[in-house]
Design a protein around this motif. Sequence first.
Motif, PDB file in Angstrom:
ATOM      1  N   GLY A   1     -30.262  51.854  37.966  1.00 29.30           N
ATOM      2  CA  GLY A   1     -28.900  51.359  38.117  1.00 29.30           C
ATOM      3  C   GLY A   1     -28.848  49.870  37.834  1.00 29.30           C
ATOM      4  O   GLY A   1     -29.880  49.219  37.588  1.00 29.30           O
ATOM      5  N   GLY A   2     -27.633  49.328  37.917  1.00 34.63           N
ATOM      6  CA  GLY A   2     -27.441  47.924  37.604  1.00 34.63           C
ATOM      7  C   GLY A   2     -28.219  46.989  38.521  1.00 34.63           C
ATOM      8  O   GLY A   2     -28.644  45.910  38.108  1.00 34.63           O
ATOM      9  N   THR A   3     -28.411  47.410  39.748  1.00 38.05           N
ATOM     10  CA  THR A   3     -29.133  46.568  40.704  1.00 38.05           C
ATOM     11  C   THR A   3     -30.579  46.357  40.250  1.00 38.05           C
ATOM     12  O   THR A   3     -31.084  45.233  40.236  1.00 38.05           O
ATOM     13  CB  THR A   3     -29.088  47.226  42.104  1.00 38.05           C
TER      14      THR A   3
ATOM     15  N   ASN B   1     -30.505  44.306  36.915  1.00 38.46           N
ATOM     16  CA  ASN B   1     -30.347  42.864  37.122  1.00 38.46           C
ATOM     17  C   ASN B   1     -31.629  42.248  37.670  1.00 38.46           C
ATOM     18  O   ASN B   1     -32.070  41.195  37.201  1.00 38.46           O
ATOM     19  CB  ASN B   1     -29.190  42.587  38.098  1.00 38.46           C
TER      20      ASN B   1
ATOM     21  N   HIS C   1     -21.558  40.070  41.029  1.00 39.32           N
ATOM     22  CA  HIS C   1     -21.823  41.254  41.853  1.00 39.32           C
ATOM     23  C   HIS C   1     -22.870  40.963  42.924  1.00 39.32           C
ATOM     24  O   HIS C   1     -23.783  40.151  42.703  1.00 39.32           O
ATOM     25  CB  HIS C   1     -22.310  42.387  40.939  1.00 39.32           C
TER      26      HIS C   1
ATOM     27  N   SER D   1     -25.375  42.433  43.719  1.00 38.28           N
ATOM     28  CA  SER D   1     -26.763  42.703  43.329  1.00 38.28           C
ATOM     29  C   SER D   1     -27.470  41.459  42.780  1.00 38.28           C
ATOM     30  O   SER D   1     -28.705  41.406  42.768  1.00 38.28           O
ATOM     31  CB  SER D   1     -26.820  43.833  42.291  1.00 38.28           C
TER      32      SER D   1
ATOM     33  N   CYS E   1     -20.791  37.510  34.051  1.00 39.95           N
ATOM     34  CA  CYS E   1     -20.419  38.901  34.254  1.00 39.95           C
ATOM     35  C   CYS E   1     -19.443  39.344  33.160  1.00 39.95           C
ATOM     36  O   CYS E   1     -18.452  38.671  32.892  1.00 39.95           O
ATOM     37  CB  CYS E   1     -19.774  39.043  35.634  1.00 39.95           C
TER      38      CYS E   1
ATOM     39  N   GLY F   1     -17.151  41.801  33.021  1.00 39.92           N
ATOM     40  CA  GLY F   1     -16.362  42.815  33.727  1.00 39.92           C
ATOM     41  C   GLY F   1     -16.693  42.811  35.205  1.00 39.92           C
ATOM     42  O   GLY F   1     -17.509  43.598  35.675  1.00 39.92           O
TER      43      GLY F   1
ATOM     44  N   THR G   1     -16.604  43.521  39.087  1.00 44.71           N
ATOM     45  CA  THR G   1     -16.331  44.794  39.742  1.00 44.71           C
ATOM     46  C   THR G   1     -14.970  44.769  40.435  1.00 44.71           C
ATOM     47  O   THR G   1     -14.244  45.750  40.416  1.00 44.71           O
ATOM     48  CB  THR G   1     -17.451  45.101  40.743  1.00 44.71           C
TER      49      THR G   1
ATOM     50  N   ASP H   1     -24.438  40.404  33.047  1.00 41.71           N
ATOM     51  CA  ASP H   1     -24.308  41.601  33.873  1.00 41.71           C
ATOM     52  C   ASP H   1     -23.035  42.330  33.437  1.00 41.71           C
ATOM     53  O   ASP H   1     -21.928  41.930  33.783  1.00 41.71           O
ATOM     54  CB  ASP H   1     -24.229  41.190  35.350  1.00 41.71           C
TER      55      ASP H   1
ATOM     56  N   TYR I   1     -20.477  47.489  34.686  1.00 42.01           N
ATOM     57  CA  TYR I   1     -19.243  48.250  34.472  1.00 42.01           C
ATOM     58  C   TYR I   1     -18.614  47.914  33.115  1.00 42.01           C
ATOM     59  O   TYR I   1     -18.357  48.797  32.288  1.00 42.01           O
ATOM     60  CB  TYR I   1     -18.269  47.971  35.621  1.00 42.01           C
TER      61      TYR I   1
ATOM     62  N   ASP J   1     -24.229  50.063  32.644  1.00 40.04           N
ATOM     63  CA  ASP J   1     -24.532  51.333  33.321  1.00 40.04           C
ATOM     64  C   ASP J   1     -23.857  52.508  32.613  1.00 40.04           C
ATOM     65  O   ASP J   1     -22.631  52.645  32.694  1.00 40.04           O
ATOM     66  CB  ASP J   1     -23.986  51.323  34.763  1.00 40.04           C
TER      67      ASP J   1
ATOM     68  N   HIS K   1     -23.728  55.371  33.779  1.00 43.55           N
ATOM     69  CA  HIS K   1     -23.059  56.173  34.805  1.00 43.55           C
ATOM     70  C   HIS K   1     -21.708  55.589  35.222  1.00 43.55           C
ATOM     71  O   HIS K   1     -20.995  56.181  36.023  1.00 43.55           O
ATOM     72  CB  HIS K   1     -23.958  56.430  36.029  1.00 43.55           C
ATOM     73  N   LYS K   2     -21.363  54.437  34.708  1.00 40.78           N
ATOM     74  CA  LYS K   2     -20.028  53.907  34.989  1.00 40.78           C
ATOM     75  C   LYS K   2     -19.096  54.267  33.824  1.00 40.78           C
ATOM     76  O   LYS K   2     -18.512  55.326  33.823  1.00 40.78           O
ATOM     77  CB  LYS K   2     -20.101  52.411  35.259  1.00 40.78           C
TER      78      LYS K   2
END
Length: 489
Positions: A163-165, A168, A203, A205, A254, A256, A258, A283, A286, A312, A314-315
């Motif tokens: 994931g993004g966490t 990053n 974010h 993260s 960033c 985008g 969150t 980052d 999203y 991601d 998954h986003k």
Amino acid sequence: MAPWDLALEHADSDGIGQGDAGRMHAVDEKTMTMVRAVLEYAQQRMSYDSPPLDHPMRPSDLQRLAPNTITGHGMGGIRALHLFEDVIAPACLSSDHPMYLSFIPSAPTEASKAFDLVVSASALYGGSWLEGSGAVHLENQVLAFLAHEFGLPQQAGGVFVQGGTIGNLSALVAARETARRQRRDSGQAMPERWSIVCGEESHSSIRSAARVMDADVIVVPSDDSGRLQGERVRQTLAELSPEKRDGIAAIVACAGTTNFGLIDDLEGCAQVAHEEGVWFHVDGAYGLAGCLVPELRSHYKGVESADSVIVDPHKWLFAPYDACALIYRDPEQGRLAHQQHASYLETLDTDQAWNPSDYAINLTRRPRGLPLWFSLAAYGADEYRHAIATAVRLAQRISEEIRLRPQLELLRKPELSVVVFRHEGWKIKDYELWSQSLLDRQIAFVQPSFFQGEPVVRFAIINPRTTFDQLVMVLDTMDKGFDGAGSAS
Ligand SMILES: *Cc1c(COP(=O)(O)O)cnc(C)c1O
């Protein structure tokens, strides 16, 4: 009998070493009945245009309905599946429901969901070229496709992480290792503390990564629009002590946010990173998916200068949980930071092969980029551009609708697909009751959020099946027909 017992039994009777032990034995009928039942369930779930939204359950209720499911002799696959279907699935929110609008929703394509099953069924190992060359080849094609979209050079590459966490963190660790190496190589002293520069709206993260790395965070205030501007980064750095400034490992922007879906001034931040000679990380967990839409491309100017980026699938790239594409401008920097060394691993590194595990803080990994690959290969990239653009248009349309309603206030013009607004006179309690009522009635999942200490409503739009009319209906419920909120009944 467990499948491995059967295999052993066969191995015994056939005699290992007599040429038969390695051959495939058909799995027994009972096991296949279970497998078919599981696949049928998955197939049925995938066929729902709009799955039930469902709701969280209290721990005590779950404990009562699903106590001690693990026993010495096992309950059998069919019973376990029924338990999942009847009790557990309804206790998990469907993040792919078109009216799941909180956090960042998920909307995996049918192709990507189906292929995720194949990744599991095939026991694919994606950590090394030796073990998974075919899978790694395809994952790398997806990474190359994304890198090209972002304007990164051809040698850019990386790995799909959880994931993004983790993406990053892995990128920032690589940034610091690179800074360390450069100092060592040029005979400079190491700074007392390393730090990461990021925007106010970055974010959580990023802060979490800094904590794990025992690095400091230097937060640069946003401009009035909520974006991080290069000029503000420059000012903040100018006010630092020389020692502090010396220890900057990375500047993070960033693509985008969150909260609001805003894209920082990537070009300006890249310029400052260049002047300072420090790593520039973007980052885009999203929002970087928006870069695939030609009309939005100009908002991302500067991303092509990044040393590392994440996005991601998954986003907003319509893949199942969980996947983050981590891409380095120069993958060698990632490898030098992350490659693990152990005697049993040395054979993996003989012919300069591409080992995905070398590019992040992971070793064993499933090739989690494959569901996205299959879906991209099947539908083509244009379908993606179209689906992402649809969400952006919908966000703009519903913003216009919000503007027309005197009791609602749009807080910021959306740049991507996050819409934030508030209802005149509502307190947090009103939002909570309204939100609970929507979920109780299985209409929508919309959690209140906060902006500058004030409660607000936030729609995060990802799912191409979300419609304007459904969103309007949710706005309508703010004025009538929901139980509870005193100011609205
Ligand atoms: C979601 C998000 C993350 C964290 O990604 P996970 O996949 O949830 O770990 C990081 N940065 C931004 C901007 C995000 O939106």
